[in-house]
Design a protein around this motif. Structure first.
Motif, short mmCIF file in Angstrom:
data_model
loop_
_atom_site.label_atom_id
_atom_site.label_comp_id
_atom_site.label_asym_id
_atom_site.label_seq_id
_atom_site.Cartn_x
_atom_site.Cartn_y
_atom_site.Cartn_z
N ARG B 78 -0.70 18.00 64.31
CA ARG B 78 0.68 17.43 63.97
C ARG B 78 1.60 18.01 64.87
NH1 ARG B 78 4.78 14.83 59.41
NH2 ARG B 78 6.15 15.14 61.10
N ILE B 79 1.24 19.69 64.69
CA ILE B 79 1.94 20.33 66.23
C ILE B 79 2.27 19.77 67.19
CG2 ILE B 79 2.46 22.98 67.04
CD1 ILE B 79 1.51 23.79 64.16
N THR B 81 0.88 16.74 68.49
CA THR B 81 0.99 15.68 68.69
C THR B 81 2.92 15.59 68.87
OG1 THR B 81 -0.92 15.06 67.43
CG2 THR B 81 1.44 13.65 67.54
N ASN B 82 3.54 16.79 68.72
CA ASN B 82 4.95 16.69 68.92
C ASN B 82 5.45 17.31 69.46
OD1 ASN B 82 5.47 15.44 66.13
ND2 ASN B 82 5.89 17.15 65.04
N CYS B 83 4.34 18.09 70.47
CA CYS B 83 4.91 18.86 71.24
C CYS B 83 3.57 17.74 72.42
CB CYS B 83 3.52 19.82 71.92
SG CYS B 83 4.16 21.33 71.03
N ASN B 86 6.99 14.76 72.93
CA ASN B 86 8.42 15.88 73.19
C ASN B 86 7.60 15.20 75.20
OD1 ASN B 86 9.44 15.89 71.49
ND2 ASN B 86 8.86 17.78 71.03
N ASP B 132 2.01 6.43 70.18
CA ASP B 132 2.02 6.56 69.32
C ASP B 132 0.81 5.86 68.94
OD1 ASP B 132 3.64 4.86 69.64
OD2 ASP B 132 5.37 5.15 68.01
N GLY B 155 3.45 11.49 61.11
CA GLY B 155 5.22 11.81 59.91
C GLY B 155 5.41 10.53 59.55
#
Lengths: 135, 178
Positions: B78-79, B81-83, B86, B132, B155
């Motif tokens: 999750r971390i 994927t967010n990075c 972004n 995504d 999320g």
């Protein structure tokens, strides 16, 4: 079941995901619909093709770099006390401070000014005239 | 619960106590899948390496906030994927993976891919997906994550992941059929 609905469920089926309460309906639909059967086979094949993509090996330096950064950021990972525990610790420290203050104050104050000592002095002293009269 | 997950929980607990070797073991365990995933996501080995480094360091600094509701792997992805998302929305120019001859020592083929054309066809097909969609597909196919786990990583709700994967698989199907 319509093909449109079945196709959404076929993707789950191809991904080995539970289809849920409509599994029986889907099986019956697949028995009747050649187009959806073909699509299911194609989806399974695509999955296999994707799985065959070569695995990229991480460079050897990655672990070292990460651990160097981690060492620099070391304190951040230390477990923070849960909020409740922190509040309890602050209250305890505060009470301990008050208790310590009382003890120190008691120790350094003149004997006569200490409330307990004053009572003791009063009790041990000779009765005054007024007290004798009362008796 | 799987033995590996239990082992991860034990390592996470030790790492939270500040034990660096425990965290190092977690990095050893997940750097490969994480790097591979990021390579496919951003299609650039150098960016993938940078993002993997950032994600793993963030995992360490955020370890105190990790709750065992999800597995460590799901949380770490999750971390990452967010990075990655972004980075991709920042629209940093990237060179396609297929246009760059990968150095042989960095490729570890599980088995020989059918042929170079197939490999490029699949890579181009993946590139046609939205970030995504690509993420959901890679997590499902390569990381064997369930839809519930993918939902945690992205999320989103499980239904939304279902719809995302449906669109991804159909787009991929069309691209591979061309």
């Amino acid at each position: 079941m319509k093909c449109e609905t079945a196709r959404i469920l076929l993707v789950s089926l191809a991904d080995h995901e539970p289809v849920g309460p409509r599994a029986g309906e889907l099986t019956r639909h697949l028995e009747q619909c050649a187009e959806c059967r073909t699509l299911l086979e194609a989806l399974k094949r695509d999955r296999e093709i994707l799985r065959e993509l070569p695995v990229m090996k991480p460079p050897d330096r990655l672990l070292g770099w990460v651990m160097t950064q981690v060492r620099q950021a070391e304190p951040a990972a230390r477990p923070a006390l849960p909020r409740l525990l922190r509040v309890a610790a602050i209250i305890l420290l505060f009470l301990a401070g008050i208790a310590l203050g009382v003890v120190i104050g008691y120790t350094i104050s003149p004997k006569e000014s200490r409330p307990i000592d004053r009572i003791a002095v009063l009790m041990m002293s000779e009765p005054t005239e007024n007290q004798s009269e009362v008796q | 619960m799987e033995a590996g997950v239990i082992d991860d929980i034990r390592l996470v607990e030790q790492a939270r106590q500040g034990e660096l070797p425990a965290f190092e073991e977690l990095v050893r365990r997940y750097q490969g899948p994480l790097y591979g995933y990021l390579c496919r996501m951003c299609r650039n080995p150098d960016t993938a390496e940078e993002l993997a480094q950032i994600a793993l360091t963030k995992a360490w600094t955020g370890l105190a906030g990790f709750r065992a509701e999800a597995s460590f792997k799901t949380w770490l992805f999750r971390i990452a994927t967010n990075c990655c998302l972004n980075e991709l929305t920042r629209n940093r120019p990237h060179e396609p993976l297929t246009d760059r001859e990968p150095s042989p020592e960095r490729w570890e083929p599980v088995q020989a891919f059918r042929n170079r054309d197939d490999f490029e066809r699949v890579n181009h097909a993946l590139a046609e997906l939205s970030a995504d969609q690509r993420s959901a597909l890679l997590l499902s196919v390569h990381e064997d994550m369930s839809y519930a786990e993918i939902a945690r990583v992205l999320g989103r709700s499980v239904n939304s992941v279902n719809a995302l994967l449906y669109r991804a698989r159909l787009t991929l199907r069309q691209a591979l059929n061309r």
